[in-house]
Design a protein around this motif. Structure first.
Motif, short mmCIF file in Angstrom:
data_model
loop_
_atom_site.label_atom_id
_atom_site.label_comp_id
_atom_site.label_asym_id
_atom_site.label_seq_id
_atom_site.Cartn_x
_atom_site.Cartn_y
_atom_site.Cartn_z
N SER A 61 12.17 4.67 1.35
CA SER A 61 12.04 3.56 0.42
C SER A 61 11.34 2.38 1.08
CB SER A 61 13.43 3.15 -0.06
OG SER A 61 13.40 1.92 -0.72
N GLU A 62 10.66 1.60 0.26
CA GLU A 62 10.04 0.38 0.77
C GLU A 62 11.09 -0.63 1.24
OE1 GLU A 62 9.29 -1.66 -3.58
OE2 GLU A 62 7.69 -0.54 -2.64
N GLU A 63 12.36 -0.39 0.94
CA GLU A 63 13.43 -1.25 1.43
C GLU A 63 13.53 -1.24 2.96
OE1 GLU A 63 17.23 -0.46 -0.41
OE2 GLU A 63 16.23 0.14 -2.24
N PHE A 92 4.48 2.47 -0.97
CA PHE A 92 4.68 1.09 -0.56
C PHE A 92 3.71 0.19 -1.32
CE2 PHE A 92 5.77 2.82 3.94
CZ PHE A 92 7.03 3.21 3.50
N ASP A 93 4.24 -0.80 -2.03
CA ASP A 93 3.36 -1.72 -2.76
C ASP A 93 2.89 -2.83 -1.82
OD1 ASP A 93 5.35 -3.73 -2.64
OD2 ASP A 93 6.16 -3.16 -4.60
N ARG A 94 1.91 -3.58 -2.30
CA ARG A 94 1.31 -4.64 -1.46
C ARG A 94 2.34 -5.67 -1.01
NH1 ARG A 94 -4.78 -5.98 -3.37
NH2 ARG A 94 -5.43 -3.83 -3.67
N GLU A 95 3.23 -6.03 -1.91
CA GLU A 95 4.23 -7.04 -1.58
C GLU A 95 5.12 -6.58 -0.44
OE1 GLU A 95 8.03 -9.12 -3.74
OE2 GLU A 95 6.26 -8.74 -4.97
N PRO A 118 -6.33 2.57 -1.38
CA PRO A 118 -6.78 2.12 -0.05
C PRO A 118 -6.91 0.60 0.06
CG PRO A 118 -8.23 3.84 -0.91
CD PRO A 118 -7.26 3.51 -1.99
N THR A 119 -7.16 -0.09 -1.03
CA THR A 119 -7.29 -1.55 -0.98
C THR A 119 -5.96 -2.22 -0.68
OG1 THR A 119 -7.01 -1.78 -3.37
CG2 THR A 119 -9.27 -1.56 -2.55
N ASP A 120 -4.85 -1.48 -0.74
CA ASP A 120 -3.55 -2.04 -0.39
C ASP A 120 -3.49 -2.43 1.08
OD1 ASP A 120 -2.72 -1.72 -2.99
OD2 ASP A 120 -1.58 0.12 -2.61
N LEU A 121 -4.40 -1.90 1.89
CA LEU A 121 -4.47 -2.28 3.31
C LEU A 121 -4.72 -3.77 3.47
CD1 LEU A 121 -6.50 0.70 4.80
CD2 LEU A 121 -4.09 0.16 5.23
#
Length: 193
Positions: A61-63, A92-95, A118-121
């Motif tokens: 999880s992103e947690e 995993f989201d950008r935040e 890929p732009t989430d980088l």
């Protein structure tokens, strides 16, 4: 772990029992189920962790990212999942990725099938010391454009390794960036540092 007996598996509660270990430098969690970050607490509290690998951790999880972000001494961080349904992970989201920007010493990062786009980088621009990026994405991308973008995000980047299940092994230069393509399938062992 999908392939073992759940009653015998280690869990986050078991990791909490490691809270007294203060000189652990390497943590390799493979096939770990339901990792939300609570189990990473003992490792983020010490500041001694230099290398963290999470490979095929189901229901990752992103947690966990805020806890990883507190491991400010990390030199290498590897999220190695697969595109098969064996790894039930949240993207995993950008935040949530922004929690990793505190890792100013991070030199090696692996993101296998944990990004939606890929732009989430771009959310990781705070990783100013990053030298090696290992990445595996679901979708096909325009490689030269991607190389230009990652160099803009990570000016200190020297090596980009791109993995997929059907790529052909090859290497080339894109400016000062060494680019490698390699195949990766569930269970493969790969060199990440």
């Amino acid at each position: 772990n999908f392939y073992s007996s759940p009653s015998d598996d280690a869990n986050e509660k078991d990791l909490m029992a490691l809270i007294g270990l203060t000189n652990v430098e390497r943590v390799h969690l493979e096939g770990f189920d339901c990792l939300t970050g609570v189990g990473l607490g003992p490792f983020s509290a010490t500041g001694s962790i230099r290398h963290l690998v999470m490979k095929h951790c189901q229901e990752l999880s992103e947690e966990c990212l805020p806890h990883v972000g507190r491991m400010t001494g990390l030199n290498s961080l590897h999220f190695v999942m697969s595109s098969c349904e064996c790894d039930d992970i949240d993207i995993f989201d950008r935040e949530s990725l922004q929690y990793l920007n505190t890792l100013s010493s991070l030199k090696n990062l692996s993101l296998f099938y944990v990004l939606d786009d890929p732009t989430d980088l771009r959310a990781l621009a705070g990783l100013t010391a990053l030298e090696t990026l290992n990445i595996a994405l679901e979708d096909t991308i325009e490689v030269e454009d991607f190389c230009v973008e990652v160099l803009q995000i990570f000016p200190s980047l020297r090596k980009l390794r791109m993995f997929s299940e059907d790529s052909m092994d090859c290497n080339f230069q894109c400016g000062c960036l060494d680019v490698e393509f390699a195949t990766f399938n569930f269970g493969d062992q790969v060199c990440l540092d």
